[in-house]
Design a protein around this motif. Sequence first.
Motif, short mmCIF file in Angstrom:
data_model
loop_
_atom_site.label_atom_id
_atom_site.label_comp_id
_atom_site.label_asym_id
_atom_site.label_seq_id
_atom_site.Cartn_x
_atom_site.Cartn_y
_atom_site.Cartn_z
N PRO A 39 0.83 -1.20 0.00
CA PRO A 39 0.00 0.00 0.00
C PRO A 39 0.87 1.26 0.00
N ALA A 40 0.37 2.27 -0.68
CA ALA A 40 1.08 3.54 -0.74
C ALA A 40 1.03 4.22 0.63
N ALA A 41 2.03 5.00 0.91
CA ALA A 41 2.05 5.75 2.17
C ALA A 41 0.90 6.75 2.18
N PRO A 42 0.32 6.99 3.36
CA PRO A 42 -0.78 7.95 3.43
C PRO A 42 -0.38 9.31 2.86
N ALA A 43 -1.25 9.87 2.04
CA ALA A 43 -0.97 11.16 1.41
C ALA A 43 -1.74 12.25 2.14
N PHE A 44 -1.13 12.82 3.18
CA PHE A 44 -1.76 13.93 3.87
C PHE A 44 -0.66 14.83 4.42
N SER A 45 -1.04 16.04 4.72
CA SER A 45 -0.06 16.98 5.25
C SER A 45 -0.71 17.80 6.36
N GLY A 46 0.13 18.50 7.07
CA GLY A 46 -0.36 19.36 8.13
C GLY A 46 -0.44 18.66 9.46
N LEU A 87 -10.95 8.80 17.72
CA LEU A 87 -10.51 7.46 17.34
C LEU A 87 -9.62 7.59 16.12
N VAL A 88 -8.38 7.11 16.23
CA VAL A 88 -7.42 7.19 15.14
C VAL A 88 -7.15 5.77 14.67
N GLY A 89 -7.24 5.55 13.36
CA GLY A 89 -6.98 4.23 12.81
C GLY A 89 -6.49 4.31 11.39
N GLU A 90 -6.42 3.13 10.77
CA GLU A 90 -5.96 3.04 9.39
C GLU A 90 -6.89 2.11 8.64
N SER A 91 -7.25 2.49 7.42
CA SER A 91 -8.13 1.65 6.61
C SER A 91 -7.32 0.53 5.98
N GLN A 95 -4.90 4.16 4.43
CA GLN A 95 -5.25 5.56 4.65
C GLN A 95 -5.46 5.81 6.14
N ARG A 96 -5.08 6.99 6.59
CA ARG A 96 -5.35 7.40 7.97
C ARG A 96 -6.82 7.77 8.07
N GLU A 97 -7.52 7.15 9.03
CA GLU A 97 -8.92 7.46 9.25
C GLU A 97 -9.10 7.90 10.70
N LEU A 110 -20.44 13.84 14.89
CA LEU A 110 -19.33 12.94 14.60
C LEU A 110 -18.73 13.34 13.26
N TYR A 111 -17.43 13.63 13.28
CA TYR A 111 -16.70 14.08 12.10
C TYR A 111 -15.77 12.97 11.64
N PHE A 112 -15.84 12.61 10.36
CA PHE A 112 -15.01 11.56 9.78
C PHE A 112 -13.95 12.18 8.87
N PHE A 113 -12.69 11.86 9.14
CA PHE A 113 -11.57 12.36 8.34
C PHE A 113 -10.87 11.20 7.66
N VAL A 114 -10.43 11.42 6.42
CA VAL A 114 -9.61 10.47 5.68
C VAL A 114 -8.38 11.23 5.22
N ASN A 115 -7.20 10.74 5.65
CA ASN A 115 -5.93 11.40 5.32
C ASN A 115 -5.95 12.90 5.63
N ASN A 116 -6.43 13.23 6.85
CA ASN A 116 -6.43 14.59 7.37
C ASN A 116 -7.34 15.55 6.59
N ARG A 117 -8.37 15.02 5.97
CA ARG A 117 -9.34 15.86 5.28
C ARG A 117 -10.74 15.43 5.70
N LEU A 118 -11.58 16.40 6.11
CA LEU A 118 -12.94 16.10 6.51
C LEU A 118 -13.70 15.47 5.35
N ASP A 119 -14.21 14.27 5.60
CA ASP A 119 -14.92 13.52 4.56
C ASP A 119 -16.43 13.68 4.70
N ARG A 120 -16.94 13.52 5.94
CA ARG A 120 -18.39 13.65 6.16
C ARG A 120 -18.67 13.92 7.63
N VAL A 121 -19.89 14.40 7.90
CA VAL A 121 -20.31 14.76 9.25
C VAL A 121 -21.65 14.09 9.52
N LEU A 122 -21.78 13.51 10.71
CA LEU A 122 -23.06 12.96 11.17
C LEU A 122 -23.51 13.77 12.38
N LYS A 123 -24.71 14.31 12.31
CA LYS A 123 -25.24 15.10 13.43
C LYS A 123 -26.46 14.43 13.98
#
Length: 123
Positions: A39-46, A87-91, A95-97, A110-123
């Motif tokens: 698998p490729a290394a996670p592509a995120f920054s910041g 909760l920090v994990g890996e898919s 990918q960092r999730e 509840l905010y869901f992030f994939v590779n340090n980018r907000l993907d979706r929100v559940l309210k």
Amino acid sequence: MKLVSTLAFVTLGLAACNGGRTEPPMAAASTPMSLPAPPAAPAFSGPVLSPDGRCTETASGTAAVIEPGIGECDLVRLKGRAPTDVLVGESGKGQREVQVLYSEPGGRELYFFVNNRLDRVLK
């Protein structure tokens, strides 16, 4: 001559038994198998959130609103307080999730992030 006719009869009999066969021939056993690519290394920054809800670096984001694509620490900066839970994990795709929970007076967010980018929100 009797031996030749017996061999011909046996050969013809075996050919008749095998004549209705529809299975494909077996593949050669020496076919090399290819291994899946790593698998490729996670592509995120910041800066990212640690499991205790703190940013690993000073958040210097420019996000002004909570919307898809902002970073994990931008969310904390915009909320103005630490999250209730992280909760920090890996898919399976490497990918960092991250799931970030905020308990609000009106409910939970509840905010869901994939590779340090907000993907979706559940309210």
